[in-house]
Design a protein around this motif. Structure first.
Motif, PDB file in Angstrom:
ATOM      1  N   LEU A  12      -4.488  -1.439 -10.334  1.00 41.00           N
ATOM      2  CA  LEU A  12      -5.063  -0.399  -9.480  1.00 41.00           C
ATOM      3  C   LEU A  12      -5.895  -0.987  -8.345  1.00 41.00           C
ATOM      4  CD1 LEU A  12      -6.076   2.304 -12.100  1.00 41.00           C
ATOM      5  CD2 LEU A  12      -4.201   2.404 -10.459  1.00 41.00           C
ATOM      6  N   HIS A  13      -6.636  -2.040  -8.616  1.00 41.73           N
ATOM      7  CA  HIS A  13      -7.427  -2.667  -7.551  1.00 41.73           C
ATOM      8  C   HIS A  13      -6.518  -3.266  -6.482  1.00 41.73           C
ATOM      9  CE1 HIS A  13     -10.958  -2.735 -10.438  1.00 41.73           C
ATOM     10  NE2 HIS A  13     -11.377  -2.075  -9.376  1.00 41.73           N
ATOM     11  N   ALA A  14      -5.425  -3.891  -6.896  1.00 38.77           N
ATOM     12  CA  ALA A  14      -4.479  -4.467  -5.932  1.00 38.77           C
ATOM     13  C   ALA A  14      -3.817  -3.366  -5.108  1.00 38.77           C
ATOM     14  CB  ALA A  14      -3.434  -5.303  -6.654  1.00 38.77           C
ATOM     15  N   ALA A  15      -3.422  -2.278  -5.768  1.00 39.75           N
ATOM     16  CA  ALA A  15      -2.784  -1.162  -5.062  1.00 39.75           C
ATOM     17  C   ALA A  15      -3.768  -0.491  -4.109  1.00 39.75           C
ATOM     18  CB  ALA A  15      -2.241  -0.150  -6.068  1.00 39.75           C
ATOM     19  N   ALA A  16      -5.002  -0.313  -4.533  1.00 35.58           N
ATOM     20  CA  ALA A  16      -6.020   0.297  -3.671  1.00 35.58           C
ATOM     21  C   ALA A  16      -6.280  -0.576  -2.449  1.00 35.58           C
ATOM     22  CB  ALA A  16      -7.308   0.519  -4.454  1.00 35.58           C
ATOM     23  N   ALA A  17      -6.311  -1.880  -2.648  1.00 41.01           N
ATOM     24  CA  ALA A  17      -6.522  -2.797  -1.525  1.00 41.01           C
ATOM     25  C   ALA A  17      -5.371  -2.707  -0.527  1.00 41.01           C
ATOM     26  CB  ALA A  17      -6.665  -4.225  -2.036  1.00 41.01           C
ATOM     27  N   ALA A  18      -4.151  -2.571  -1.023  1.00 32.75           N
ATOM     28  CA  ALA A  18      -2.993  -2.439  -0.132  1.00 32.75           C
ATOM     29  C   ALA A  18      -3.052  -1.128   0.645  1.00 32.75           C
ATOM     30  CB  ALA A  18      -1.701  -2.523  -0.934  1.00 32.75           C
ATOM     31  N   ILE A  19      -3.431  -0.058  -0.020  1.00 29.65           N
ATOM     32  CA  ILE A  19      -3.525   1.253   0.635  1.00 29.65           C
ATOM     33  C   ILE A  19      -4.616   1.243   1.700  1.00 29.65           C
ATOM     34  CG2 ILE A  19      -4.223   3.660   0.264  1.00 29.65           C
ATOM     35  CD1 ILE A  19      -2.796   3.423  -2.494  1.00 29.65           C
ATOM     36  N   LEU A  20      -5.751   0.666   1.359  1.00 31.14           N
ATOM     37  CA  LEU A  20      -6.901   0.649   2.271  1.00 31.14           C
ATOM     38  C   LEU A  20      -6.873  -0.517   3.250  1.00 31.14           C
ATOM     39  CD1 LEU A  20      -9.647   1.527  -0.357  1.00 31.14           C
ATOM     40  CD2 LEU A  20      -8.663   3.047   1.365  1.00 31.14           C
ATOM     41  N   ARG A  21      -5.942  -1.434   3.049  1.00 30.83           N
ATOM     42  CA  ARG A  21      -5.825  -2.638   3.884  1.00 30.83           C
ATOM     43  C   ARG A  21      -7.125  -3.435   3.888  1.00 30.83           C
ATOM     44  NH1 ARG A  21      -2.833   0.907   8.012  1.00 30.83           N
ATOM     45  NH2 ARG A  21      -0.693   0.666   7.318  1.00 30.83           N
ATOM     46  N   CYS A  22      -7.577  -3.743   2.676  1.00 26.45           N
ATOM     47  CA  CYS A  22      -8.806  -4.514   2.516  1.00 26.45           C
ATOM     48  C   CYS A  22      -8.659  -5.424   1.304  1.00 26.45           C
ATOM     49  CB  CYS A  22     -10.009  -3.583   2.359  1.00 26.45           C
ATOM     50  SG  CYS A  22      -9.966  -2.561   0.886  1.00 26.45           S
ATOM     51  N   ASN A  23      -9.707  -6.131   0.979  1.00 26.63           N
ATOM     52  CA  ASN A  23      -9.738  -7.023  -0.164  1.00 26.63           C
ATOM     53  C   ASN A  23      -9.831  -6.209  -1.452  1.00 26.63           C
ATOM     54  OD1 ASN A  23     -10.939  -8.736  -2.275  1.00 26.63           O
ATOM     55  ND2 ASN A  23     -11.044 -10.260  -0.656  1.00 26.63           N
ATOM     56  N   ALA A  24      -9.162  -6.668  -2.500  1.00 30.57           N
ATOM     57  CA  ALA A  24      -9.174  -5.958  -3.785  1.00 30.57           C
ATOM     58  C   ALA A  24     -10.563  -5.889  -4.400  1.00 30.57           C
ATOM     59  CB  ALA A  24      -8.206  -6.613  -4.762  1.00 30.57           C
ATOM     60  N   CYS A  30     -12.526  -0.866  -4.980  1.00 27.76           N
ATOM     61  CA  CYS A  30     -13.022  -0.699  -6.354  1.00 27.76           C
ATOM     62  C   CYS A  30     -13.325   0.760  -6.658  1.00 27.76           C
ATOM     63  CB  CYS A  30     -14.255  -1.561  -6.581  1.00 27.76           C
ATOM     64  SG  CYS A  30     -13.901  -3.322  -6.640  1.00 27.76           S
ATOM     65  N   ASP A  31     -13.936   1.463  -5.717  1.00 29.34           N
ATOM     66  CA  ASP A  31     -14.247   2.882  -5.931  1.00 29.34           C
ATOM     67  C   ASP A  31     -12.981   3.701  -6.134  1.00 29.34           C
ATOM     68  OD1 ASP A  31     -16.947   2.453  -5.744  1.00 29.34           O
ATOM     69  OD2 ASP A  31     -17.121   3.163  -3.673  1.00 29.34           O
ATOM     70  N   LEU A  32     -11.989   3.490  -5.266  1.00 32.04           N
ATOM     71  CA  LEU A  32     -10.734   4.244  -5.371  1.00 32.04           C
ATOM     72  C   LEU A  32     -10.025   3.940  -6.681  1.00 32.04           C
ATOM     73  CD1 LEU A  32      -8.679   6.154  -4.040  1.00 32.04           C
ATOM     74  CD2 LEU A  32      -7.679   4.139  -2.916  1.00 32.04           C
ATOM     75  N   ALA A  33      -9.911   2.670  -7.012  1.00 28.46           N
ATOM     76  CA  ALA A  33      -9.207   2.263  -8.233  1.00 28.46           C
ATOM     77  C   ALA A  33      -9.946   2.720  -9.490  1.00 28.46           C
ATOM     78  CB  ALA A  33      -9.031   0.751  -8.247  1.00 28.46           C
ATOM     79  N   ALA A  69       1.575   5.809  -7.093  1.00 27.97           N
ATOM     80  CA  ALA A  69       1.794   7.073  -6.378  1.00 27.97           C
ATOM     81  C   ALA A  69       0.587   7.991  -6.503  1.00 27.97           C
ATOM     82  CB  ALA A  69       3.052   7.757  -6.912  1.00 27.97           C
ATOM     83  N   VAL A  70       0.018   8.091  -7.687  1.00 29.62           N
ATOM     84  CA  VAL A  70      -1.166   8.934  -7.894  1.00 29.62           C
ATOM     85  C   VAL A  70      -2.344   8.390  -7.097  1.00 29.62           C
ATOM     86  CG1 VAL A  70      -2.823   9.780  -9.604  1.00 29.62           C
ATOM     87  CG2 VAL A  70      -0.393   9.760 -10.141  1.00 29.62           C
ATOM     88  N   LEU A  71      -2.490   7.080  -7.071  1.00 26.24           N
ATOM     89  CA  LEU A  71      -3.567   6.454  -6.313  1.00 26.24           C
ATOM     90  C   LEU A  71      -3.429   6.772  -4.823  1.00 26.24           C
ATOM     91  CD1 LEU A  71      -5.999   4.496  -6.713  1.00 26.24           C
ATOM     92  CD2 LEU A  71      -4.440   2.674  -6.059  1.00 26.24           C
TER      93      LEU A  71
END
Length: 91
Positions: A12-24, A30-33, A69-71
């Protein structure tokens, strides 16, 4: 179940970082994941209480794909909510 609690937060942290285009390890990723992980594993009891999002997982895709997808959808929902909130002040 132990592997789930070890692997899913990293995914989830890796996916959130990809979505937000930032560091995991960034606060935003971290908040999103972490918010999704909480909603997936937390199971409330009683009528009207929040329940785990797992009830929506039907196995038509891999768990990994479903979580991503949910993220992504939760991120889009938060953007939309922010726009509605800012738009309410303009009227």
């Amino acid at each position: 179940m132990g592997a789930f609690f070890h692997q899913v937060p990293h995914l989830l942290h890796a996916a959130a970082a990809a979505i937000l285009r930032c560091n995991a390890r960034s606060a935003e990723a971290c908040d999103l994941a972490d918010s999704l992980f909480f909603r997936v594993v937390w199971i409330g009891g009683g009528k009207g209480a929040e329940r785990s999002l797992f009830r929506y997982f039907h196995g038509r895709s891999s768990l990994k794909t479903w979580l991503r997808a949910v993220l992504a959808q939760r991120h889009i929902d938060s953007i939309r909510a922010g726009r509605r909130y800012r738009g309410a002040w303009r009227r």
